[in-house]
Enzyme design. Structure first.
Site, PDB file in Angstrom:
ATOM      1  N   LYS A   1       0.866  -1.022   0.378  1.00  0.00           N
ATOM      2  CA  LYS A   1       0.087  -0.501  -0.314  1.00  0.00           C
ATOM      3  C   LYS A   1       0.748   1.248  -0.040  1.00  0.00           C
ATOM      4  O   LYS A   1       1.773   1.034   0.463  1.00  0.00           O
ATOM      5  CB  LYS A   1      -1.189   0.088   1.304  1.00  0.00           C
ATOM      6  CG  LYS A   1      -2.116  -0.910   1.299  1.00  0.00           C
ATOM      7  CD  LYS A   1      -2.443  -1.100   2.815  1.00  0.00           C
ATOM      8  CE  LYS A   1      -4.297  -1.463   2.522  1.00  0.00           C
ATOM      9  NZ  LYS A   1      -4.643  -1.347   1.443  1.00  0.00           N
TER      10      LYS A   1
ATOM     11  N   ARG B   1     -10.558 -11.395   1.631  1.00  0.00           N
ATOM     12  CA  ARG B   1     -11.212 -12.956   0.219  1.00  0.00           C
ATOM     13  C   ARG B   1     -10.890 -13.919   1.818  1.00  0.00           C
ATOM     14  O   ARG B   1     -11.128 -14.889   0.955  1.00  0.00           O
ATOM     15  CB  ARG B   1     -11.771 -11.734  -0.386  1.00  0.00           C
ATOM     16  CG  ARG B   1     -10.169 -12.137  -1.742  1.00  0.00           C
ATOM     17  CD  ARG B   1     -10.838 -10.842  -2.491  1.00  0.00           C
ATOM     18  NE  ARG B   1     -11.188  -9.395  -2.322  1.00  0.00           N
ATOM     19  CZ  ARG B   1     -11.519  -8.510  -3.396  1.00  0.00           C
ATOM     20  NH1 ARG B   1     -11.557  -9.323  -4.113  1.00  0.00           N
ATOM     21  NH2 ARG B   1     -11.590  -7.674  -3.189  1.00  0.00           N
TER      22      ARG B   1
HETATM   23  N1  BES Z   1      -8.051  -3.741   4.400  1.00  0.00           N
HETATM   24  C1  BES Z   1      -8.217  -3.260   3.103  1.00  0.00           C
HETATM   25  C2  BES Z   1      -9.844  -2.573   2.598  1.00  0.00           C
HETATM   26  C3  BES Z   1      -9.800  -0.780   3.600  1.00  0.00           C
HETATM   27  C4  BES Z   1      -9.286  -0.012   2.431  1.00  0.00           C
HETATM   28  C5  BES Z   1     -10.586  -0.725   4.375  1.00  0.00           C
HETATM   29  C6  BES Z   1      -9.382   1.343   3.128  1.00  0.00           C
HETATM   30  C7  BES Z   1     -11.035   0.484   4.664  1.00  0.00           C
HETATM   31  C8  BES Z   1      -9.746   1.615   4.399  1.00  0.00           C
HETATM   32  C9  BES Z   1      -8.305  -4.840   1.626  1.00  0.00           C
HETATM   33  O1  BES Z   1      -7.381  -5.258   2.045  1.00  0.00           O
HETATM   34  C10 BES Z   1      -8.039  -4.082   0.534  1.00  0.00           C
HETATM   35  O2  BES Z   1      -6.804  -4.246   0.580  1.00  0.00           O
HETATM   36  N2  BES Z   1      -8.297  -3.963  -0.488  1.00  0.00           N
HETATM   37  C11 BES Z   1      -8.396  -3.779  -1.586  1.00  0.00           C
HETATM   38  C12 BES Z   1      -8.718  -4.623  -2.284  1.00  0.00           C
HETATM   39  C13 BES Z   1      -8.196  -3.999  -4.431  1.00  0.00           C
HETATM   40  C14 BES Z   1      -6.913  -4.622  -4.565  1.00  0.00           C
HETATM   41  C15 BES Z   1      -9.589  -5.214  -4.831  1.00  0.00           C
HETATM   42  C16 BES Z   1      -8.444  -2.256  -1.748  1.00  0.00           C
HETATM   43  O3  BES Z   1      -9.772  -1.711  -1.611  1.00  0.00           O
HETATM   44  O4  BES Z   1      -7.920  -0.960  -1.902  1.00  0.00           O
HETATM   45 MN    MN Z   2      -5.643  -4.950   1.542  1.00  0.00          MN
END
Ligand code: BES
Ligand code: MN
Ligand code: ZN
Length: 494
Positions: free
Chosen positions: A276, A350
């Site tokens: 990230k 997931r």
């Molecule tokens: N934990 C995150 C989702 C999230 C991000 C929740 C910011 C709250 C605030 C999750 O694991 C994630 O990183 N999801 C990705 C999915 C994508 C790679 C398909 C996302 O939402 O960017």
């Molecule tokens: Mn994630």
């Protein structure tokens, strides 16, 4: 905080402070009339002069009262015919903020319940939650904790409660608030404290405190034996061992099929190799808030001794980059036997949830609900007001929607149409773990739906509701009110 409920006149209660709800232009109100008499007309004069506002959620202190109480905290409720639970919620928050910022230690609340309530204790729960939220502190890791709130006792005028179970309903309201506080406590802890093993320890601690709860922990060795290759692909990059935590609550005499709650417990989500960006990455300590809401809901049910059979399954892991970490393109085999091409290691929720959901099949759930901070896309879709709801069963979905509406802890349904599912087709495996940018919340749920075909399943995406950012940063305790109410609504006589 000590709470009590009563149904006699609030004006004869000896206390530091009477909290008095005031509607606009409501001079016939018997309670107001006698309060006004007790103050020799001071209240009506101050309303007349505009010093006391009767606008909704406006609070005003009136000091120097000569009665069984020294102060009145007036709280405006707006027009009587527009008064709603939502109004009460805002007003109760304003009252809580005023009380907590004052020297008052004991108060009596005389805020009327709206005429129609979704369930008998809805107004009471609202007040208890407002006070609980205002007195909540998360400073266990400060070397000098802030002073605790002075407020120590609140007696709530609640004539709307059925006399014979008023005490039980208060206990229920307190249990929900205590469950929310546990959810906040766990959520607020940093990733270096709240690890998967820490969550496992907290589960054992919770079970020790309540005879109706029991815990079972699976480590990575056990998960490997079972074939949970999807879950293990997430914890592979971390020094912290992943844990599958099963908490059982059996408060029903009869052997009934359980309602199962599955929580995403990523104790820190760096994104893994699909790292990230750095900005606000600290907030990914909250990526275990789904798990924390399962803890909180089970605590609430156990404390109120709800006659229900509920099992919580928590998928706890840390998502880190390292030499051992899963790489984009890696293909793993899930517990269900389906293979997954991991195109983005940041779509890890997931991956742990699908194996936890398959694992939960063995409990033959009556219903299964997973709770997860799953997608940033959910914040784009619904903001911070509603949790995302997706389900393979309409009745279950409508019950969750209703529970959200009833408690103000709302969710909103998104579609799970087959057309979206094709976004997960992979060239090399049974599916891929991402579906591209369009409809990110839906494709994440589509992914999970491939593992829940045999069950009545719903998914709550709490990415936008589990915590707040900014100056008042912190976990919210959501969706404990929604989940608890949904489960209580399953009790035949409730
Ligand atoms: N934990 C995150 C989702 C999230 C991000 C929740 C910011 C709250 C605030 C999750 O694991 C994630 O990183 N999801 C990705 C999915 C994508 C790679 C398909 C996302 O939402 O960017
Ligand atoms: Mn994630
Ligand atoms: Zn995540």
């Amino acid at each position: 905080m000590k709470y009590a409920v009563f149904s006699t006149s609030p004006l004869t209660q000896k206390t530091d402070c009477l909290v008095l709800g005031l509607f606009k232009e409501d001079t016939d109100n018997a309670l107001f009339k006698s309060a006004d008499e007790k103050t020799n007309g001071k209240l009506s004069r101050l309303i007349q002069s505009g010093d006391i506002s009767t606008d909704s959620a406006k609070s005003t202190w009136v000091l120097g009262i000569d009665g069984p109480f020294e102060r009145i905290l007036c709280i405006g409720l707006g027009k009587k015919d527009e008064y709603s639970l939502e109004n009460l919620r805002k007003s109760a928050r304003a009252v809580a903020a005023a009380l907590v910022g004052s020297p008052v230690t004991k108060a009596v609340s005389a805020i009327p319940a709206p005429a129609t309530l979704p369930y008998a204790s809805a107004a009471l729960e609202t007040v208890v939650q407002a006070i609980s939220a205002a007195t909540y502190r998360s400073d266990g890791l400060k070397s000098k904790p802030k002073d605790a709130a002075k407020l120590a006792e609140l007696r709530i005028h609640a004539p709307e409660l059925p006399k014979k179970n008023a005490a039980a309903l208060l206990k229920q309201a307190e249990a929900i608030a205590a469950g929310m506080n546990l959810t906040k406590d766990l959520g607020n802890l940093p990733g270096n404290v709240c690890t998967p093993k820490y969550l496992a320890k907290q589960a054992k601690k919770l079970a020790k405190a309540n005879a109706a709860l029991s815990v079972e922990i699976l480590g990575e060795k056990e998960m490997r034996k079972l074939g949970m290759g999807s879950f293990l692909s997430v914890s592979a990059g971390s020094e912290e061992e992943g844990q599958l935590i099963v908490i059982r609550y059996n408060g029903s005499a009869a052997e009934t099929r359980p309602h199962v709650l599955v929580g995403k417990g990523i104790t820190f989500d760096t994104g893994g190799i699909s790292l990230k960006p750095g900005e606000a990455m600290d907030e990914m300590k909250y990526d275990m808030c789904g798990a924390a809401s399962v803890f909180g809901t089970l605590k609430a049910l156990a404390e109120m001794q709800a006659p229900l059979h509920v099992i919580g399954v928590i998928a706890a892991a840390e998502n880190m980059p390292s030499g051992q970490a899963t790489k984009p393109g890696d293909i793993v085999t899930s517990l269900s036997g389906q293979t997954i091409e991991i195109l983005n290691t940041d779509a890890e929720g997931r991956l742990v949830l699908c194996d936890a959901l398959t694992y939960a099949e063995r409990f033959e759930p009556e219903t299964i609900v997973d709770i997860a901070t799953l997608t940033g896309a959910c914040i784009i879709a619904l903001g911070h007001q509603a949790s995302g709801l997706l389900a393979n069963n309409d009745e279950l979905a409508s019950q969750l929607l209703a529970a959200g509406q009833q408690t103000g802890d709302r969710c909103w349904q998104l579609p799970l149409w087959d057309e979206y599912n094709t976004q997960l087709d992979s060239n090399f495996a049974d599916m891929q773990n991402i579906g591209g940018r369009p409809a990110g919340t839906i494709t994440a749920a589509c992914f999970l739906s491939r593992f829940t075909k045999k069950m009545k399943w719903a998914h709550l995406d709490i990415a936008g509701t589990a915590w707040v950012s900014g100056k008042d940063k912190g976990a919210t305790g959501r969706p404990v009110p929604l989940l608890t109410r949904y489960l209580l609504n399953q009790i035949p006589s409730a």
